[in-house]
Design a protein around this motif. Structure first.
Motif, PDB file in Angstrom:
ATOM      1  N   GLN A 111      55.393  -2.875 -20.636  1.00  0.00           N
ATOM      2  CA  GLN A 111      55.030  -2.412 -19.305  1.00  0.00           C
ATOM      3  C   GLN A 111      54.788  -0.905 -19.337  1.00  0.00           C
ATOM      4  N   ALA A 112      53.659  -0.471 -18.761  1.00  0.00           N
ATOM      5  CA  ALA A 112      53.331   0.959 -18.775  1.00  0.00           C
ATOM      6  C   ALA A 112      54.384   1.780 -18.039  1.00  0.00           C
ATOM      7  N   SER A 113      55.044   1.169 -17.086  1.00  0.00           N
ATOM      8  CA  SER A 113      56.049   1.891 -16.298  1.00  0.00           C
ATOM      9  C   SER A 113      57.243   2.345 -17.130  1.00  0.00           C
ATOM     10  N   THR A 114      57.425   1.741 -18.323  1.00  0.00           N
ATOM     11  CA  THR A 114      58.538   2.140 -19.200  1.00  0.00           C
ATOM     12  C   THR A 114      58.175   3.336 -20.075  1.00  0.00           C
ATOM     13  N   VAL A 115      56.913   3.767 -20.016  1.00  0.00           N
ATOM     14  CA  VAL A 115      56.444   4.877 -20.846  1.00  0.00           C
ATOM     15  C   VAL A 115      56.633   6.182 -20.070  1.00  0.00           C
ATOM     16  N   THR A 116      57.352   7.107 -20.650  1.00  0.00           N
ATOM     17  CA  THR A 116      57.669   8.364 -19.957  1.00  0.00           C
ATOM     18  C   THR A 116      56.415   9.084 -19.482  1.00  0.00           C
ATOM     19  N   HIS A 117      55.392   9.134 -20.335  1.00  0.00           N
ATOM     20  CA  HIS A 117      54.210   9.919 -19.980  1.00  0.00           C
ATOM     21  C   HIS A 117      53.441   9.307 -18.811  1.00  0.00           C
ATOM     22  N   SER A 118      53.531   7.981 -18.637  1.00  0.00           N
ATOM     23  CA  SER A 118      52.860   7.361 -17.488  1.00  0.00           C
ATOM     24  C   SER A 118      53.510   7.821 -16.190  1.00  0.00           C
ATOM     25  N   ARG A 119      54.818   8.087 -16.249  1.00  0.00           N
ATOM     26  CA  ARG A 119      55.529   8.611 -15.074  1.00  0.00           C
ATOM     27  C   ARG A 119      55.139  10.067 -14.834  1.00  0.00           C
ATOM     28  N   ILE A 120      54.976  10.815 -15.910  1.00  0.00           N
ATOM     29  CA  ILE A 120      54.566  12.217 -15.780  1.00  0.00           C
ATOM     30  C   ILE A 120      53.186  12.300 -15.133  1.00  0.00           C
ATOM     31  N   LEU A 121      52.310  11.373 -15.510  1.00  0.00           N
ATOM     32  CA  LEU A 121      50.945  11.355 -14.979  1.00  0.00           C
ATOM     33  C   LEU A 121      50.862  10.698 -13.601  1.00  0.00           C
TER      34      LEU A 121
ATOM     35  N   PHE B  94      54.355   5.759 -36.603  1.00  0.00           N
ATOM     36  CA  PHE B  94      53.517   6.957 -36.611  1.00  0.00           C
ATOM     37  C   PHE B  94      54.113   8.029 -35.692  1.00  0.00           C
ATOM     38  N   VAL B  95      54.033   9.277 -36.127  1.00  0.00           N
ATOM     39  CA  VAL B  95      54.544  10.388 -35.321  1.00  0.00           C
ATOM     40  C   VAL B  95      53.395  10.950 -34.483  1.00  0.00           C
ATOM     41  N   PHE B  96      53.407  10.656 -33.189  1.00  0.00           N
ATOM     42  CA  PHE B  96      52.382  11.123 -32.277  1.00  0.00           C
ATOM     43  C   PHE B  96      52.822  12.413 -31.595  1.00  0.00           C
ATOM     44  N   SER B  97      51.861  13.161 -31.078  1.00  0.00           N
ATOM     45  CA  SER B  97      52.191  14.350 -30.305  1.00  0.00           C
ATOM     46  C   SER B  97      52.954  13.934 -29.042  1.00  0.00           C
ATOM     47  N   ALA B  98      53.798  14.821 -28.568  1.00  0.00           N
ATOM     48  CA  ALA B  98      54.624  14.491 -27.408  1.00  0.00           C
ATOM     49  C   ALA B  98      54.579  15.622 -26.383  1.00  0.00           C
ATOM     50  N   PRO B  99      54.613  15.271 -25.092  1.00  0.00           N
ATOM     51  CA  PRO B  99      54.567  13.897 -24.574  1.00  0.00           C
ATOM     52  C   PRO B  99      53.132  13.384 -24.539  1.00  0.00           C
ATOM     53  N   SER B 100      52.947  12.106 -24.789  1.00  0.00           N
ATOM     54  CA  SER B 100      51.610  11.517 -24.757  1.00  0.00           C
ATOM     55  C   SER B 100      51.720  10.014 -24.545  1.00  0.00           C
ATOM     56  N   MET B 101      50.651   9.431 -24.029  1.00  0.00           N
ATOM     57  CA  MET B 101      50.611   7.980 -23.876  1.00  0.00           C
ATOM     58  C   MET B 101      50.548   7.290 -25.231  1.00  0.00           C
ATOM     59  N   SER B 102      50.049   8.005 -26.239  1.00  0.00           N
ATOM     60  CA  SER B 102      49.955   7.407 -27.578  1.00  0.00           C
ATOM     61  C   SER B 102      51.320   7.006 -28.108  1.00  0.00           C
ATOM     62  N   GLN B 103      52.359   7.687 -27.659  1.00  0.00           N
ATOM     63  CA  GLN B 103      53.717   7.343 -28.102  1.00  0.00           C
ATOM     64  C   GLN B 103      54.101   5.921 -27.707  1.00  0.00           C
ATOM     65  N   SER B 104      53.430   5.386 -26.686  1.00  0.00           N
ATOM     66  CA  SER B 104      53.741   4.022 -26.269  1.00  0.00           C
ATOM     67  C   SER B 104      53.431   3.015 -27.369  1.00  0.00           C
ATOM     68  N   LEU B 105      52.524   3.367 -28.286  1.00  0.00           N
ATOM     69  CA  LEU B 105      52.193   2.462 -29.394  1.00  0.00           C
ATOM     70  C   LEU B 105      53.392   2.272 -30.316  1.00  0.00           C
ATOM     71  N   ASN B 106      54.262   3.291 -30.422  1.00  0.00           N
ATOM     72  CA  ASN B 106      55.497   3.137 -31.196  1.00  0.00           C
ATOM     73  C   ASN B 106      56.311   1.959 -30.647  1.00  0.00           C
ATOM     74  N   ASP B 107      56.413   1.918 -29.317  1.00  0.00           N
ATOM     75  CA  ASP B 107      57.219   0.875 -28.678  1.00  0.00           C
ATOM     76  C   ASP B 107      56.503  -0.459 -28.626  1.00  0.00           C
ATOM     77  N   LEU B 108      55.176  -0.423 -28.424  1.00  0.00           N
ATOM     78  CA  LEU B 108      54.421  -1.683 -28.367  1.00  0.00           C
ATOM     79  C   LEU B 108      54.553  -2.461 -29.669  1.00  0.00           C
ATOM     80  N   PHE B 109      54.563  -1.752 -30.780  1.00  0.00           N
ATOM     81  CA  PHE B 109      54.633  -2.418 -32.098  1.00  0.00           C
ATOM     82  C   PHE B 109      56.042  -2.437 -32.675  1.00  0.00           C
ATOM     83  N   LYS B 110      57.031  -2.217 -31.831  1.00  0.00           N
ATOM     84  CA  LYS B 110      58.423  -2.286 -32.261  1.00  0.00           C
ATOM     85  C   LYS B 110      58.875  -3.744 -32.133  1.00  0.00           C
ATOM     86  N   ILE B 111      58.712  -4.486 -33.213  1.00  0.00           N
ATOM     87  CA  ILE B 111      58.987  -5.936 -33.196  1.00  0.00           C
ATOM     88  C   ILE B 111      60.332  -6.232 -33.858  1.00  0.00           C
TER      89      ILE B 111
END
Length: 456
Positions: A378-388, A439-456
């Motif tokens: 869920q996008a709502s769990t991504v910190t940067h989506s709240r910032i935006l 992958f280490v993405f720049s922070a804060p960014s929406m790209s960081q959500s990919l870390n969590d999306l692929f956390k299986i």
């Protein structure tokens, strides 16, 4: 009869870019531009315009939500800025073309008189051109459905036509939930219009998984967009305040009437091949009239090529731009580049929040018998989506259970059009899903959500 190394049939960015490339190689090039340029819609120009207005609409919604007079004023200004952008982009390419040597431009309607000869007709005058290579980029035109009154009413528009109007419709009725239809709906809703979508199918967004489509429907409905499925438009009638539309179910029962300020029809496109006399050149088309090409964009007549929306490929903007690269590699390069190289290709929709997809979805993977892992976030769990201040959205990925490679990804969230390119590169390089997980993405960014999306 004038002879050229290349004849390019059609106007627009692809034709001009190809002409510049060929001219740079010393080729003598003839471009045939149609007399009526409004007939062949430049899909790239429409895409640029929609994305430009979508951004302006989001700003208008934030500044003047539920204030129609102020949003209408911003809309008028946005249309002016859109026109300036369109003019700038066209003039930039046109200036490059004018500076290119060996390029001649003819205005008229093109038709084949032999396999290597094209006739250009303008009124009672005509000229014949002979070319060693011929490139067809005549484009496509909006498909006008058989609706009573559609040809005569004043307040019905077909795709890009409504973007020439600088008055914001209070209630816009959109016929069709195609890619463009959804983009128009989201944009006008953000500008403050009441928007109603009438879709003849009984399934919303048939190209997406049901969980994603249902979530998008929930979000855009919450944003004030009404959606009616199994709605078949029967007639249109001008009224004092705008337009009256009658629709029924497929069976024709229970007719309903909608009143609005304007109707926008987005029910697809037809290729502009009917007047080219392709049969004279031996060029084959499919049932819809699209030109059949191989993976090098050549027709069955090898020296005749078809580029852009006129061929039977999927008309995505990135693919249209890539057509020129394929042609130039086949003519001047190592002849290794083809349409097969670009799969999978991401595509996006300028809705709010934006939508992006690449590869296959869950339903397609299961139909093909793949053993898969499905992950959602869920996008709502991504910190940067709240910032935006854009917490709406969902991210979804399909992973091959055997080898861990990413088979598909759908992003409906802030910054999705940029993020999907990261997933695309990982897929093309056949990376294991853990590549994005770690992958280490720049922070804060929406790209960081990919870390969590692929956390299986």
């Amino acid at each position: 009869m004038k002879q050229y190394d290349a004849i390019i049939i059609g106007s627009g960015k692809i034709s001009e870019t190809l002409a510049i490339k060929l001219s740079g190689r010393g080729w003598r090039v003839a471009i045939i531009n149609p007399i009526d340029k409004t007939e062949g819609e430049d899909r790239q120009d429409l895409t640029d315009s929609l994305h430009s207005l979508a951004y302006e609409a989001e700003v208008a919604s934030l500044l003047y939500y539920d204030d129609y007079p102020k949003q209408a004023k911003i809309y008028k200004q946005a249309i002016t800025r859109k026109d300036r952008l369109s003019f700038f982009l066209k003039e930039t390419n046109s200036d490059k073309l004018k500076r290119s040597p060996n390029v001649a431009i003819f205005i008229g309607d093109a038709s084949f008189t032999s396999r290597d000869t094209v006739k250009v007709t303008s009124g009672n005058d005509y000229i014949e051109l002979k070319g060693k290579e011929i490139f067809i980029h005549a484009g496509s035109a909006p498909l006008i459905p058989p609706i009573e009154g559609i040809e005569t009413v004043e307040n019905a528009y077909i795709n890009h036509e409504i973007l020439d109007r600088n008055e914001l419709p209070k209630h816009l009725i959109i016929v069709g939930d195609s890619y463009a239809g959804l983009e128009f709906a989201s944009m006008y809703a953000n500008f403050g219009s009441k928007v109603t979508i009438l879709e003849s199918k009984d399934r919303f967004m048939p190209f997406a998984d049901r969980d994603v489509a249902n979530y998008i429907k929930e979000v855009i409905t919450r944003n004030g967009i009404e959606i009616h499925l199994d709605a078949h438009v029967r007639s249109l009638l001008d009224t004092e305040d705008g337009i009256e539309l009658t629709y029924t179910s497929l069976s024709g029962d229970n007719p309903k009437i909608l009143e609005g300020s304007a109707v926008l029809v987005t029910t697809g496109y037809r290729p502009l091949t009917d007047t080219l006399r392709l049969y004279v050149a031996g060029v084959k088309t499919n049932v819809q009239g699209n030109i059949i090409v191989n993976d090098q964009l050549r027709t069955n007549t090898p020296h005749i090529w078809a580029l852009g929306t006129i061929n039977e490929g999927f008309p995505l903007s990135p693919l249209l731009q890539d057509d020129v690269r394929i042609v130039c590699d086949q003519l001047f390069g190592e002849r290794t580049r083809s349409a097969n190289d670009r799969s999978p290709t991401p595509y996006t929709l300028a809705i709010d929040p934006p939508f992006a997809h690449i590869g296959i979805n869950e339903e397609e993977a299961l139909k093909k018998g793949h053993s898969i892992i499905v992950t959602r976030l869920q996008a709502s769990t991504v910190t940067h989506s709240r910032i935006l201040h854009q917490p709406d959205g969902i991210l979804k990925a399909i992973i091959n259970h055997q080898n861990g490679r990413i088979m598909g990804c759908t992003l409906f969230c802030a910054n999705a059009p940029e993020m999907i390119n990261i997933v695309a590169m990982a897929m093309k390089k056949e990376q294991h899903y853990s590549y994005l997980r770690d992958f280490v993405f720049s922070a804060p960014s929406m790209s960081q959500s990919l870390n969590d999306l692929f956390k299986i």
